[in-house]
Design a protein around this motif. Structure first.
Motif, PDB file in Angstrom:
ATOM      1  N   PRO A   1      -0.615   2.804  -0.503  1.00  0.00           N
ATOM      2  CA  PRO A   1      -1.122   1.957  -1.593  1.00  0.00           C
ATOM      3  C   PRO A   1      -1.313   0.522  -1.119  1.00  0.00           C
ATOM      4  O   PRO A   1      -0.701   0.080  -0.144  1.00  0.00           O
TER       5      PRO A   1
ATOM      6  N   TYR B   1      -7.721  -2.664  -6.181  1.00  0.00           N
ATOM      7  CA  TYR B   1      -7.844  -1.458  -5.368  1.00  0.00           C
ATOM      8  C   TYR B   1      -7.382  -0.252  -6.180  1.00  0.00           C
ATOM      9  O   TYR B   1      -6.382  -0.340  -6.901  1.00  0.00           O
TER      10      TYR B   1
ATOM     11  N   PRO C   1      -5.577   3.514  -6.653  1.00  0.00           N
ATOM     12  CA  PRO C   1      -4.472   4.163  -5.942  1.00  0.00           C
ATOM     13  C   PRO C   1      -5.016   5.042  -4.826  1.00  0.00           C
ATOM     14  O   PRO C   1      -6.154   5.530  -4.898  1.00  0.00           O
TER      15      PRO C   1
END
Length: 277
Positions: free
Chosen positions: A243, A142, A144
């Motif tokens: 996050p 993923y 940020p």
């Protein structure tokens, strides 16, 4: 007059994307391969009117699906990873049961987005589940999160609703169903992180107005109707700014029973009070 070219372009895109998906599903083709190297065609997984089962055709292998779902990646991004900038949600790594349920919901009209409905309206249940399994199996990092898009007070309000809920208004904490890491629970509960704020806003709004529905009992619709517009804005702002930790994989179980019974997730235990309703 200005909007007409846009409508025409959208129409062309939908037809082209549908043709790509159905052709690839029928042929098993890999676009990088020369014509002579294409595998022999199998039968298109097209759904007969009123049918909910697949044809007797061979089920495509997961590793053959990458070329067959190129139409999906036109909106959801390379390998379905999307980004937090924009509208379309990430589908890579989502629980397979959740993705399959949403494909079925789009095809059968419980969710309304014409581009999706047109793309998959003729595909069988089993083929949609194959597509879901392909994206669920992708293990991709993923990015940020973007910078917070709201004031500290709004973000704090969102955090409280996500982590604690509001019992006085019958709003359970998001983490009670979506997991303490908010990355969902396999096989059917989705994660809430790594999604664009615009997408989160629109989905909560769609549940609130009845434009998005799920199998009964539709717990998310019940919850969304309790949220004010300020609540929705605060929750989406806080979630979009978080996050993704630990690789972003869904949990295997919830630490406690769900506070409400939800259609499509019958495998998850429900609190006694909710089960008695």
């Amino acid at each position: 007059m200005i909007d007409r070219p846009h409508r025409l372009l959208r129409s062309v895109f939908r037809r082209t994307a549908l043709a790509v998906l159905l052709w690839a599903g029928a042929s098993g083709a890999t676009f990088a391969a020369p014509p002579g190297a294409l595998p022999a065609p199998d039968h298109p997984p097209v759904r007969a009117p009123g049918s909910t089962t697949a044809s007797a055709a061979a089920t495509p292998a997961v590793n053959a699906m990458a070329s067959r779902v190129l139409a999906c990646t036109a909106c959801h991004g390379k390998e379905g990873r999307a980004t937090q900038e924009g509208y379309f949600p990430r589908i890579a790594g989502k629980p397979a049961g959740y993705l399959a349920n949403q494909l079925l919901n789009f095809r059968d009209g419980r969710r309304s987005y014409p581009q999706m409905g047109t793309l998959i309206e003729h595909l069988t249940d089993d083929y949609l589940r194959e597509m879901a399994a392909h994206f669920a199996a992708l293990d991709l990092p993923y990015p940020p999160p973007p910078a917070p898009q709201a004031s500290p007070a709004t973000l704090e309000r969102g955090r409280v609703l996500v982590q604690q809920g509001d019992a006085a208004r019958r709003i359970p904490a998001c983490v009670a169903c979506h997991g303490s890491a908010m990355m969902g629970v396999a096989p059917s509960i989705p994660g809430l992180l790594g999604l664009p704020r615009d997408y989160l806003n629109s989905q909560l709004g769609a549940w609130k107005t009845g434009q998005r529905r799920a199998h009964a009992p539709d717990c998310m619709a019940d919850i969304a109707r309790q949220l004010t517009p300020d609540d929705v804005s605060a929750v989406s702002a806080w979630l979009a700014a978080q996050p993704v930790a630990g690789g972003g994989k869904p949990a295997t179980t919830l630490p406690a029973a769900m506070p409400a019974r939800c259609g499509g997730v019958a495998e998850v235990p429900v609190a006694a009070a909710a089960a008695a309703r």
